[in-house]
Design a protein around this motif. Structure first.
Motif, PDB file in Angstrom:
ATOM      1  N   GLY A 134       6.765  32.206 -20.318  1.00 27.53           N
ATOM      2  CA  GLY A 134       8.159  32.629 -20.228  1.00 27.53           C
ATOM      3  C   GLY A 134       8.818  32.920 -21.560  1.00 27.53           C
ATOM      4  N   GLN A 135       8.146  32.627 -22.666  1.00 30.17           N
ATOM      5  CA  GLN A 135       8.729  32.934 -23.960  1.00 30.17           C
ATOM      6  C   GLN A 135       8.839  34.442 -24.154  1.00 30.17           C
ATOM      7  OE1 GLN A 135       7.769  30.705 -27.562  1.00 30.17           O
ATOM      8  NE2 GLN A 135       6.371  29.425 -26.355  1.00 30.17           N
ATOM      9  N   LEU A 136       9.779  34.824 -25.007  1.00 28.49           N
ATOM     10  CA  LEU A 136      10.035  36.238 -25.271  1.00 28.49           C
ATOM     11  C   LEU A 136      10.139  36.485 -26.776  1.00 28.49           C
ATOM     12  CD1 LEU A 136      12.754  36.500 -22.549  1.00 28.49           C
ATOM     13  CD2 LEU A 136      10.893  38.158 -22.654  1.00 28.49           C
ATOM     14  N   CYS A 137       9.706  37.657 -27.196  1.00 26.40           N
ATOM     15  CA  CYS A 137      10.024  38.150 -28.534  1.00 26.40           C
ATOM     16  C   CYS A 137      10.446  39.605 -28.376  1.00 26.40           C
ATOM     17  CB  CYS A 137       8.834  38.012 -29.494  1.00 26.40           C
ATOM     18  SG  CYS A 137       7.450  39.127 -29.150  1.00 26.40           S
ATOM     19  N   LEU A 160      18.375  24.983 -21.860  1.00 21.38           N
ATOM     20  CA  LEU A 160      18.723  25.978 -22.869  1.00 21.38           C
ATOM     21  C   LEU A 160      17.482  26.291 -23.690  1.00 21.38           C
ATOM     22  CD1 LEU A 160      22.165  24.590 -24.119  1.00 21.38           C
ATOM     23  CD2 LEU A 160      21.756  26.527 -22.583  1.00 21.38           C
ATOM     24  N   GLN A 161      17.095  27.576 -23.700  1.00 20.24           N
ATOM     25  CA  GLN A 161      15.907  27.995 -24.420  1.00 20.24           C
ATOM     26  C   GLN A 161      16.300  29.015 -25.491  1.00 20.24           C
ATOM     27  OE1 GLN A 161      12.291  28.364 -21.648  1.00 20.24           O
ATOM     28  NE2 GLN A 161      13.993  28.749 -20.247  1.00 20.24           N
ATOM     29  N   PHE A 162      15.730  28.839 -26.687  1.00 19.79           N
ATOM     30  CA  PHE A 162      15.992  29.735 -27.803  1.00 19.79           C
ATOM     31  C   PHE A 162      14.664  30.075 -28.465  1.00 19.79           C
ATOM     32  CE2 PHE A 162      19.701  27.040 -27.288  1.00 19.79           C
ATOM     33  CZ  PHE A 162      20.753  27.949 -27.298  1.00 19.79           C
ATOM     34  N   TRP A 163      14.439  31.372 -28.691  1.00 25.05           N
ATOM     35  CA  TRP A 163      13.250  31.825 -29.410  1.00 25.05           C
ATOM     36  C   TRP A 163      13.703  32.681 -30.573  1.00 25.05           C
ATOM     37  CZ3 TRP A 163      13.135  32.803 -23.870  1.00 25.05           C
ATOM     38  CH2 TRP A 163      12.491  31.769 -23.165  1.00 25.05           C
ATOM     39  N   TYR A 164      13.136  32.401 -31.753  1.00 27.16           N
ATOM     40  CA  TYR A 164      13.594  33.016 -32.984  1.00 27.16           C
ATOM     41  C   TYR A 164      12.523  33.924 -33.571  1.00 27.16           C
ATOM     42  CZ  TYR A 164      17.015  29.283 -32.506  1.00 27.16           C
ATOM     43  OH  TYR A 164      17.978  28.443 -32.020  1.00 27.16           O
ATOM     44  N   ALA A 165      12.997  34.988 -34.217  1.00 31.65           N
ATOM     45  CA  ALA A 165      12.063  35.912 -34.848  1.00 31.65           C
ATOM     46  C   ALA A 165      11.365  35.248 -36.024  1.00 31.65           C
ATOM     47  CB  ALA A 165      12.798  37.168 -35.307  1.00 31.65           C
ATOM     48  N   GLU A 166      12.112  34.434 -36.780  1.00 32.68           N
ATOM     49  CA  GLU A 166      11.505  33.747 -37.910  1.00 32.68           C
ATOM     50  C   GLU A 166      11.022  32.377 -37.476  1.00 32.68           C
ATOM     51  OE1 GLU A 166      15.120  31.642 -40.221  1.00 32.68           O
ATOM     52  OE2 GLU A 166      15.128  33.830 -40.303  1.00 32.68           O
ATOM     53  N   ASN A 167       9.982  31.897 -38.107  1.00 33.84           N
ATOM     54  CA  ASN A 167       9.434  30.588 -37.762  1.00 33.84           C
ATOM     55  C   ASN A 167      10.438  29.497 -38.090  1.00 33.84           C
ATOM     56  OD1 ASN A 167       6.962  31.660 -36.952  1.00 33.84           O
ATOM     57  ND2 ASN A 167       6.167  31.643 -39.046  1.00 33.84           N
ATOM     58  N   ILE A 168      10.543  28.520 -37.188  1.00 30.38           N
ATOM     59  CA  ILE A 168      11.447  27.393 -37.453  1.00 30.38           C
ATOM     60  C   ILE A 168      10.608  26.193 -37.890  1.00 30.38           C
ATOM     61  CG2 ILE A 168      13.308  28.169 -35.963  1.00 30.38           C
ATOM     62  CD1 ILE A 168      12.299  26.303 -33.826  1.00 30.38           C
ATOM     63  N   GLY A 169       9.916  26.356 -39.001  1.00 26.01           N
ATOM     64  CA  GLY A 169       9.033  25.305 -39.478  1.00 26.01           C
ATOM     65  C   GLY A 169       9.553  24.578 -40.694  1.00 26.01           C
ATOM     66  N   SER A 170      10.869  24.641 -40.909  1.00 28.43           N
ATOM     67  CA  SER A 170      11.423  23.985 -42.090  1.00 28.43           C
ATOM     68  C   SER A 170      11.283  22.466 -41.991  1.00 28.43           C
ATOM     69  CB  SER A 170      12.898  24.365 -42.259  1.00 28.43           C
ATOM     70  OG  SER A 170      13.625  23.982 -41.116  1.00 28.43           O
ATOM     71  N   THR A 171      11.298  21.826 -43.120  1.00 28.22           N
ATOM     72  CA  THR A 171      11.160  20.374 -43.168  1.00 28.22           C
ATOM     73  C   THR A 171      12.448  19.699 -42.715  1.00 28.22           C
ATOM     74  OG1 THR A 171       9.641  20.581 -45.011  1.00 28.22           O
ATOM     75  CG2 THR A 171      10.644  18.416 -44.660  1.00 28.22           C
ATOM     76  N   THR A 172      12.331  18.687 -41.877  1.00 26.49           N
ATOM     77  CA  THR A 172      13.504  17.942 -41.447  1.00 26.49           C
ATOM     78  C   THR A 172      14.072  17.166 -42.634  1.00 26.49           C
ATOM     79  OG1 THR A 172      12.559  17.678 -39.243  1.00 26.49           O
ATOM     80  CG2 THR A 172      14.367  16.208 -39.833  1.00 26.49           C
ATOM     81  N   LEU A 408      21.954  17.748 -25.698  1.00 18.78           N
ATOM     82  CA  LEU A 408      20.587  17.452 -26.146  1.00 18.78           C
ATOM     83  C   LEU A 408      19.601  17.502 -24.996  1.00 18.78           C
ATOM     84  CD1 LEU A 408      21.325  14.522 -28.628  1.00 18.78           C
ATOM     85  CD2 LEU A 408      20.587  16.838 -29.228  1.00 18.78           C
ATOM     86  N   ALA A 409      20.029  17.038 -23.816  1.00 17.27           N
ATOM     87  CA  ALA A 409      19.150  17.072 -22.641  1.00 17.27           C
ATOM     88  C   ALA A 409      18.815  18.497 -22.236  1.00 17.27           C
ATOM     89  CB  ALA A 409      19.811  16.337 -21.471  1.00 17.27           C
ATOM     90  N   ARG A 410      19.744  19.428 -22.453  1.00 19.28           N
ATOM     91  CA  ARG A 410      19.485  20.829 -22.099  1.00 19.28           C
ATOM     92  C   ARG A 410      18.524  21.482 -23.090  1.00 19.28           C
ATOM     93  NH1 ARG A 410      21.486  21.468 -16.854  1.00 19.28           N
ATOM     94  NH2 ARG A 410      23.018  19.779 -16.679  1.00 19.28           N
ATOM     95  N   ILE A 411      18.596  21.057 -24.352  1.00 16.17           N
ATOM     96  CA  ILE A 411      17.712  21.617 -25.373  1.00 16.17           C
ATOM     97  C   ILE A 411      16.348  20.938 -25.357  1.00 16.17           C
ATOM     98  CG2 ILE A 411      17.407  21.886 -27.877  1.00 16.17           C
ATOM     99  CD1 ILE A 411      20.454  22.105 -28.080  1.00 16.17           C
ATOM    100  N   HIS A 412      16.343  19.631 -25.128  1.00 12.34           N
ATOM    101  CA  HIS A 412      15.108  18.842 -25.122  1.00 12.34           C
ATOM    102  C   HIS A 412      15.161  17.916 -23.906  1.00 12.34           C
ATOM    103  CE1 HIS A 412      11.912  16.525 -27.572  1.00 12.34           C
ATOM    104  NE2 HIS A 412      11.907  16.053 -26.344  1.00 12.34           N
ATOM    105  N   PRO A 413      14.768  18.412 -22.720  1.00 15.02           N
ATOM    106  CA  PRO A 413      14.897  17.600 -21.495  1.00 15.02           C
ATOM    107  C   PRO A 413      14.201  16.247 -21.645  1.00 15.02           C
ATOM    108  CG  PRO A 413      14.368  19.865 -20.941  1.00 15.02           C
ATOM    109  CD  PRO A 413      14.236  19.754 -22.433  1.00 15.02           C
ATOM    110  N   TYR A 414      14.975  15.181 -21.455  1.00  8.93           N
ATOM    111  CA  TYR A 414      14.434  13.837 -21.633  1.00  8.93           C
ATOM    112  C   TYR A 414      14.637  12.946 -20.411  1.00  8.93           C
ATOM    113  CZ  TYR A 414      19.329  12.667 -22.611  1.00  8.93           C
ATOM    114  OH  TYR A 414      20.689  12.516 -22.527  1.00  8.93           O
ATOM    115  N   ARG A 415      15.336  13.452 -19.388  1.00  9.45           N
ATOM    116  CA  ARG A 415      15.626  12.613 -18.230  1.00  9.45           C
ATOM    117  C   ARG A 415      14.450  12.619 -17.255  1.00  9.45           C
ATOM    118  NH1 ARG A 415      21.856  14.556 -18.327  1.00  9.45           N
ATOM    119  NH2 ARG A 415      20.983  16.601 -17.905  1.00  9.45           N
TER     120      ARG A 415
END
Length: 470
Positions: A134-137, A160-172, A408-415
């Motif tokens: 289901g991902q899109l670019c 809530l789903q978000f897909w980015y053109a640039e990699n989101i691999g930055s350091t936390t 947060l639950a919509r971005i990262h379902p945890y329930r």
């Protein structure tokens, strides 16, 4: 060059996926007809309609290629001319090939200029790929004829789903390490790319803003026309008596607080009522809207804005009720509230019976013509108007925390249960209970407004015409 994003509802995303992946491991094709929010910060494409190209109409469908006749989309092209749609061609990669192929490049290089010539307007048109999960670019053709990545593709559904053109691999960063361990570094990285509007910066709004800032939200858009007063310092985080004596704008207090923390969140402020055309158009460029307002007409406006501009909307309401009997005067009877999660194309605050349009009209009259409002109230024409409830920061903070956990639950379902079970969550502190509820179904008032985008007047509301802002 302003980045271009693409937004759709969960229902539209599922419709697209069902058509593009019918189970035969062959490529398929569809088109998205999009309206727009042409903003000063970014250009948002808003899916208005999914137009599937029938599988049977295709000349050829294979695991890594698809061909189709132009005649199959003639009705869509004609609609694009009349409605000034931007068109996005979407095809599937059932093999999971993770990028546009050389064949895709050739096809888009021929198709997109042809669409531009046909529809005869300057709005961008583009192409996208959907993968089996289901991902899109995607990408679009700019004014120079170059193919440029769509910066973000988002889906507003139960999740809530978000897909980015640039990699989101930055350091936390260090300040986010603790909640990164709970929700994962990927959650922080998504939060760090989000633009969130908070409407109302006092009772529940203040604690909401503080949490978003410390969770690492990339951009905050704050809307409130009010100033701090000494009497409400007790419920506005980081405000001071001095702020109240100087009557500082609430949005300025929070902007200063954000700068002091040094956490990197960009803050955009609007010391305006939401009933302002420029403010509405600024909020419409965000990824998420959170309403922390008392006024019914403001909540109606934000629900409408979120529908027209395909945005998720979190609405907070709290109530501290006291006994009215003389022997119990001043004693708390109930401390309660509700967090609503509203997605475009589904139910609204109106269809959930939070309020009706008569109450919205009364609230609007109170805002625009207080004298007329008082006259109709005295004469009995307006009913069900409630006075302001007493406010306590502890209750506000509880509601604000519940709302942020909902985001947060919509971005990262945890329930344990799916998010579809939590369209709203009512809480009672008197009985120490949470009462989740499902979405009751599409709102007849707003259902046909999804993705309408920029209009004249804005949101089809005369009060938001350029000359009629307040």
């Amino acid at each position: 060059m302003k980045p271009i994003t693409l937004s759709m509802t969960g229902v539209q995303h599922q419709q697209l996926k069902d058509h593009l992946f019918p189970g035969d491991n062959k490529e398929a094709i569809a088109f998205l007809a999009c309206n727009r929010r042409n903003g000063d910060r970014r250009h948002r494409l808003l899916v208005r309609e999914v137009f599937p190209v029938p599988h049977i109409a295709c000349h050829h469908r294979g695991p890594s290629s698809v061909s189709w006749p132009t005649e199959a989309i003639m009705p869509l092209l004609e609609a694009a001319v009349g409605e000034c749609y931007s068109l996005i061609k979407v095809h599937s990669h059932p093999t999971g090939y993770p990028d546009f192929s050389v064949m895709d490049d050739k096809a888009d290089g021929e198709l997109l200029p042809a669409i531009q010539k046909w529809v005869e307007h300057d709005h961008p048109h583009g192409s996208a790929i959907m993968f089996p999960d289901g991902q899109l670019c995607g990408r679009y053709m700019d004014s120079r004829g170059q193919l440029v990545d769509i910066a973000t593709i988002s889906v507003t559904g139960d999740n809530l789903q978000f897909w980015y053109a640039e990699n989101i691999g930055s350091t936390t960063p260090n300040f986010a390490a603790s909640h990164g361990q709970v929700f994962g570094a990927g959650t922080f990285e998504r939060l760090n790319k989000l633009s969130v509007a908070v409407i109302g910066c006092s009772g529940t709004g203040g604690p909401v803003i503080d949490q978003l800032l410390r969770l690492g939200i990339g951009q905050l858009v704050l809307v409130d026309d009010d100033v701090v007063e000494p009497r409400n310092v007790n419920r506005i985080p980081y405000s001071t008596i001095e702020d109240g004596l100087e009557a500082r704008a609430k949005v300025d207090v929070f902007e200063e607080m954000a700068q002091r923390t040094g956490l990197g969140t960009e803050v955009i402020t609007h010391q305006q009522n939401l009933w302002n055309r420029d403010t509405v158009l600024s909020v419409a460029q965000c990824d998420v809207v959170i309403g922390c307002m008392d006024s019914l007409d403001g909540r109606y406006l934000l629900n409408t804005l979120a529908t027209y501009y395909t945005l998720p909307y979190l609405d907070l309401g709290v109530c501290l009720d006291t006994h009215r009997a003389p022997d119990k005067a001043g004693q708390i009877r109930e401390a309660c509230g509700t967090v609503h999660y509203l997605q475009p194309g589904q139910s609204s605050l109106m269809s959930r019976d939070v309020f009706n349009m008569q109450a919205v009209a009364a609230a609007g009259l109170k805002r625009t013509d207080p004298d007329a409002f008082e006259g109709q109230l005295d004469e009995g024409y307006i009913k069900g108007v409630h006075e302001k409830q007493p406010a306590v920061i502890s209750l506000n903070m509880f509601a604000a925390s519940l709302a942020i956990m909902e985001l947060l639950a919509r971005i990262h379902p945890y329930r344990e249960e799916p998010n579809a079970q939590y369209a709203s969550t009512e809480f009672s502190l008197a009985s120490a209970e949470l009462f989740p509820d499902k979405d009751p179904g599409p709102c007849p008032l707003l259902n046909d407004k999804v993705g309408l985008g920029d209009r004249s007047p804005t949101l089809d509301l005369p009060a938001l015409s350029r000359k009629a802002t307040t």
